[in-house]
Design a protein around this motif. Structure first.
Motif, PDB file in Angstrom:
ATOM      1  N   LYS A  68       0.806  -1.220   0.000  1.00 27.74           N
ATOM      2  CA  LYS A  68       0.000   0.000   0.000  1.00 27.74           C
ATOM      3  C   LYS A  68       0.844   1.277   0.000  1.00 27.74           C
ATOM      4  N   THR A  69       0.308   2.303  -0.661  1.00 30.38           N
ATOM      5  CA  THR A  69       0.921   3.630  -0.668  1.00 30.38           C
ATOM      6  C   THR A  69      -0.134   4.650  -0.259  1.00 30.38           C
ATOM      7  N   LYS A  70       0.310   5.846   0.095  1.00 31.14           N
ATOM      8  CA  LYS A  70      -0.635   6.908   0.443  1.00 31.14           C
ATOM      9  C   LYS A  70      -1.125   7.578  -0.836  1.00 31.14           C
ATOM     10  N   ASN A  71      -2.433   7.760  -0.925  1.00 30.44           N
ATOM     11  CA  ASN A  71      -3.043   8.389  -2.100  1.00 30.44           C
ATOM     12  C   ASN A  71      -2.549   7.773  -3.405  1.00 30.44           C
ATOM     13  N   PRO A  72      -2.772   6.473  -3.589  1.00 30.23           N
ATOM     14  CA  PRO A  72      -2.246   5.782  -4.772  1.00 30.23           C
ATOM     15  C   PRO A  72      -2.802   6.322  -6.090  1.00 30.23           C
ATOM     16  N   LYS A  73      -1.942   6.332  -7.101  1.00 31.32           N
ATOM     17  CA  LYS A  73      -2.344   6.742  -8.450  1.00 31.32           C
ATOM     18  C   LYS A  73      -3.139   5.630  -9.136  1.00 31.32           C
ATOM     19  N   GLY A  74      -2.921   4.421  -8.680  1.00 29.62           N
ATOM     20  CA  GLY A  74      -3.561   3.258  -9.274  1.00 29.62           C
ATOM     21  C   GLY A  74      -3.024   2.019  -8.592  1.00 29.62           C
ATOM     22  N   ARG A  98       7.222   3.143  -5.226  1.00 24.66           N
ATOM     23  CA  ARG A  98       7.999   4.388  -5.189  1.00 24.66           C
ATOM     24  C   ARG A  98       7.450   5.426  -6.170  1.00 24.66           C
ATOM     25  N   HIS A  99       6.648   4.956  -7.128  1.00 32.01           N
ATOM     26  CA  HIS A  99       6.003   5.862  -8.070  1.00 32.01           C
ATOM     27  C   HIS A  99       4.562   6.181  -7.653  1.00 32.01           C
ATOM     28  N   GLY A 100       4.157   5.682  -6.473  1.00 30.26           N
ATOM     29  CA  GLY A 100       2.829   5.996  -5.977  1.00 30.26           C
ATOM     30  C   GLY A 100       1.746   5.024  -6.384  1.00 30.26           C
ATOM     31  N   ASN A 137     -12.961  -2.189  -5.744  1.00 36.52           N
ATOM     32  CA  ASN A 137     -12.482  -1.012  -5.010  1.00 36.52           C
ATOM     33  C   ASN A 137     -11.787   0.022  -5.890  1.00 36.52           C
ATOM     34  N   VAL A 138     -11.380  -0.398  -7.096  1.00 38.50           N
ATOM     35  CA  VAL A 138     -10.644   0.501  -7.980  1.00 38.50           C
ATOM     36  C   VAL A 138     -11.212   0.409  -9.390  1.00 38.50           C
ATOM     37  N   SER A 139     -11.442   1.537 -10.010  1.00 40.01           N
ATOM     38  CA  SER A 139     -11.909   1.545 -11.390  1.00 40.01           C
ATOM     39  C   SER A 139     -10.846   0.918 -12.288  1.00 40.01           C
ATOM     40  N   GLU A 140     -11.285   0.193 -13.313  1.00 39.74           N
ATOM     41  CA  GLU A 140     -10.336  -0.497 -14.186  1.00 39.74           C
ATOM     42  C   GLU A 140      -9.359   0.451 -14.874  1.00 39.74           C
ATOM     43  N   LYS A 141      -9.748   1.691 -15.045  1.00 37.11           N
ATOM     44  CA  LYS A 141      -8.846   2.639 -15.702  1.00 37.11           C
ATOM     45  C   LYS A 141      -7.619   2.950 -14.849  1.00 37.11           C
ATOM     46  N   TYR A 142      -7.620   2.459 -13.598  1.00 37.64           N
ATOM     47  CA  TYR A 142      -6.469   2.639 -12.720  1.00 37.64           C
ATOM     48  C   TYR A 142      -5.737   1.317 -12.447  1.00 37.64           C
ATOM     49  N   ILE A 143      -6.125   0.248 -13.137  1.00 33.22           N
ATOM     50  CA  ILE A 143      -5.512  -1.055 -12.915  1.00 33.22           C
ATOM     51  C   ILE A 143      -4.484  -1.351 -14.022  1.00 33.22           C
ATOM     52  N   ILE A 263       6.567   4.257 -18.854  1.00 34.34           N
ATOM     53  CA  ILE A 263       5.350   3.505 -19.138  1.00 34.34           C
ATOM     54  C   ILE A 263       4.220   3.864 -18.177  1.00 34.34           C
ATOM     55  N   ILE A 264       4.514   3.857 -16.880  1.00 36.48           N
ATOM     56  CA  ILE A 264       3.429   4.017 -15.904  1.00 36.48           C
ATOM     57  C   ILE A 264       3.135   5.463 -15.535  1.00 36.48           C
ATOM     58  N   ASN A 265       4.037   6.385 -15.853  1.00 35.45           N
ATOM     59  CA  ASN A 265       3.831   7.776 -15.438  1.00 35.45           C
ATOM     60  C   ASN A 265       3.570   8.760 -16.578  1.00 35.45           C
ATOM     61  N   THR A 266       3.758   8.340 -17.807  1.00 33.79           N
ATOM     62  CA  THR A 266       3.552   9.241 -18.939  1.00 33.79           C
ATOM     63  C   THR A 266       2.164   9.038 -19.536  1.00 33.79           C
TER      64      THR A 266
END
Length: 287
Positions: A68-74, A98-100, A137-143, A263-266
């Motif tokens: 787990k991370t705080k305020n995860p991006k996905g 480390r990328h959230g 718990n998470v929308s697929e657009k964040y998986i 890949i995951i941040n752009t």
């Protein structure tokens, strides 16, 4: 009995015995599980984790970890390779936390604390159950689905049946049947292999962006495998090459981490081809 008939019977008998051995022993050849006691406590420095169990309809228990991370991006659903357990694979979660991004890892049947008879159908069903729980718990657009080696086939199958944000394949194979033919081309593998894992077939039905990472010095699964896979859905796929990378050491290359970051941040954006050499001159003049 003629000598030629005698030799033919010996060859035929040997072939049958070898086929039977291959059928019953392939599970031990393909999978290298590490089993953990039920009271084993997972621990990773500077990581917040939650252990959980998923019960299946056939009575199996699938054990997993949620990093787990705080305020995860996905969230990244990480499907590991064919050896060890999430005890060791958990160290790779940091490449995403480390990328959230939160990370979910599970042990396949017979690995770690997970139980149950392992079949291709059963594992696919187990992973879909876990994916469904994530989706609650998470929308697929964040998986994000991430498949490493053996897990690349399972990740591709999941992506073909769902709508994740993206699919990342790390050192993927074309199919395990075709891969095995490289070593034993004379065997009827289409009949014998219990885990055919046709990644190339499943990839045809994937509708999300596909990012394929492979090392040029991979001796187990050749780099050319990813080149072939990238051509199946060329408009959705991008191939990332780790120069000098092997099958088990991509995480030791700085280029791999740069690729993963990209890949995951752009956020993807359309490319304006107007005025480029790709657009025919006549079409440019009309515009």
């Amino acid at each position: 009995m003629p000598y030629w008939a005698y030799i033919t019977l010996i060859v035929l008998a040997s072939y049958i015995v070898l086929s039977v051995l291959l059928y019953f022993l392939q599970d031990y050849i393909m999978f290298k599980p590490e089993k953990l006691p039920k009271d084993f406590l997972f621990h990773y420095d500077n990581q917040e984790i939650e252990e959980y169990n998923v019960e299946t309809r056939d009575g199996a228990v699938i054990n997993g970890l949620h990093f787990k991370t705080k305020n995860p991006k996905g969230i990244v659903f990480y499907l590991k390779g064919n050896s060890k357990s999430i005890k060791g694979w958990g160290k790779f979660a940091v490449d995403f936390t480390r990328h959230g991004y939160d990370v979910v890892m599970v042990d396949y049947r017979g690995f770690g604390k997970s139980t149950g008879r392992r079949t291709q159908k059963a594992v696919k069903r187990d992973l879909q159950i876990v994916y469904n729980q994530i989706k609650e718990n998470v929308s697929e657009k964040y998986i994000i689905l991430y498949g490493r080696s053996l897990g690349s086939g399972f990740a591709t199958k999941l992506a073909s049946m769902n709508n994740p944000r993206m699919l990342i394949l790390d050192a993927p194979y074309y199919s395990l049947t075709k891969m095995a033919k490289k070593y034993i081309p004379f065997m009827p593998l289409s009949l014998l292999v219990k885990f055919p894992m046709p990644t190339y077939k499943w990839l045809q039905y994937v509708q999300c962006p596909v990012h394929i990472i492979h090392g040029t010095d991979d001796k187990l699964i050749p780099y050319k495998t990813s080149v072939k896979l990238s051509k199946i859905k060329p408009k959705l796929s991008r191939l990332y090459t780790v120069i000098g990378g092997g099958h088990k050491n991509l995480n030791t290359f700085e280029s791999y981490h740069k690729m993963l970051d990209e890949i995951i941040n752009t956020k993807p954006k359309p490319t304006d081809l107007k005025g480029s050499s790709m657009v025919p001159k006549k079409l440019q003049e009309k515009e």
